[in-house]
Design a protein around this motif. Structure first.
Motif, mmCIF file in Angstrom:
data_model
loop_
_atom_site.group_PDB
_atom_site.id
_atom_site.type_symbol
_atom_site.label_atom_id
_atom_site.label_comp_id
_atom_site.label_asym_id
_atom_site.label_seq_id
_atom_site.Cartn_x
_atom_site.Cartn_y
_atom_site.Cartn_z
ATOM 1 N N TYR A 7 0.848 -1.189 0.000
ATOM 2 C CA TYR A 7 0.000 0.000 0.000
ATOM 3 C C TYR A 7 0.886 1.243 0.000
ATOM 4 C CZ TYR A 7 -3.502 3.386 1.404
ATOM 5 O OH TYR A 7 -4.337 4.473 1.457
ATOM 6 N N LYS A 8 0.689 2.117 -1.003
ATOM 7 C CA LYS A 8 1.539 3.295 -1.159
ATOM 8 C C LYS A 8 0.902 4.545 -0.561
ATOM 9 C CE LYS A 8 3.522 1.594 -5.458
ATOM 10 N NZ LYS A 8 3.696 1.871 -6.879
ATOM 11 N N GLY A 9 -0.319 4.453 -0.076
ATOM 12 C CA GLY A 9 -0.986 5.629 0.470
ATOM 13 C C GLY A 9 -1.885 6.268 -0.567
ATOM 14 N N PRO A 10 -2.620 7.281 -0.169
ATOM 15 C CA PRO A 10 -3.556 7.924 -1.100
ATOM 16 C C PRO A 10 -2.822 8.713 -2.183
ATOM 17 C CG PRO A 10 -3.490 9.123 0.963
ATOM 18 C CD PRO A 10 -2.664 7.884 1.154
ATOM 19 N N SER A 11 -3.403 8.705 -3.351
ATOM 20 C CA SER A 11 -2.851 9.470 -4.465
ATOM 21 C C SER A 11 -3.520 10.842 -4.489
ATOM 22 C CB SER A 11 -3.115 8.744 -5.779
ATOM 23 O OG SER A 11 -2.783 9.566 -6.870
ATOM 24 N N GLU A 15 -7.425 11.814 -5.527
ATOM 25 C CA GLU A 15 -8.289 12.470 -4.539
ATOM 26 C C GLU A 15 -8.855 13.772 -5.102
ATOM 27 O OE1 GLU A 15 -9.251 11.385 -1.518
ATOM 28 O OE2 GLU A 15 -8.161 9.512 -1.823
#
Length: 61
Positions: A7-11, A15
């Motif tokens: 998981y790379k986090g929110p883009s 968003e």
């Protein structure tokens, strides 16, 4: 090998796109509501001007 997905986090770009999309949809719904209300008000005043309806209650004798 599903276990290797990281998981790379929110883009931020995604968003922003999602936010703009939801905002445009909500704005469109609000505008349609406003146009419908405006149409109903215009129809009411047209009927009132033609004399088809009245806002005065008839007197009971």
């Amino acid at each position: 090998m599903v276990g290797n997905v990281v998981y790379k986090g929110p883009s931020a770009i995604k968003e922003i796109i999602y936010g703009v999309g939801v905002g445009l949809m909500a704005g469109g719904l609000w505008k349609m509501h406003h146009w419908n209300y405006q149409r109903r008000t215009k129809e009411f005043y047209e009927l009132l001007d033609r004399g088809d309806i009245t806002v005065v209650l008839p007197e009971d004798n």
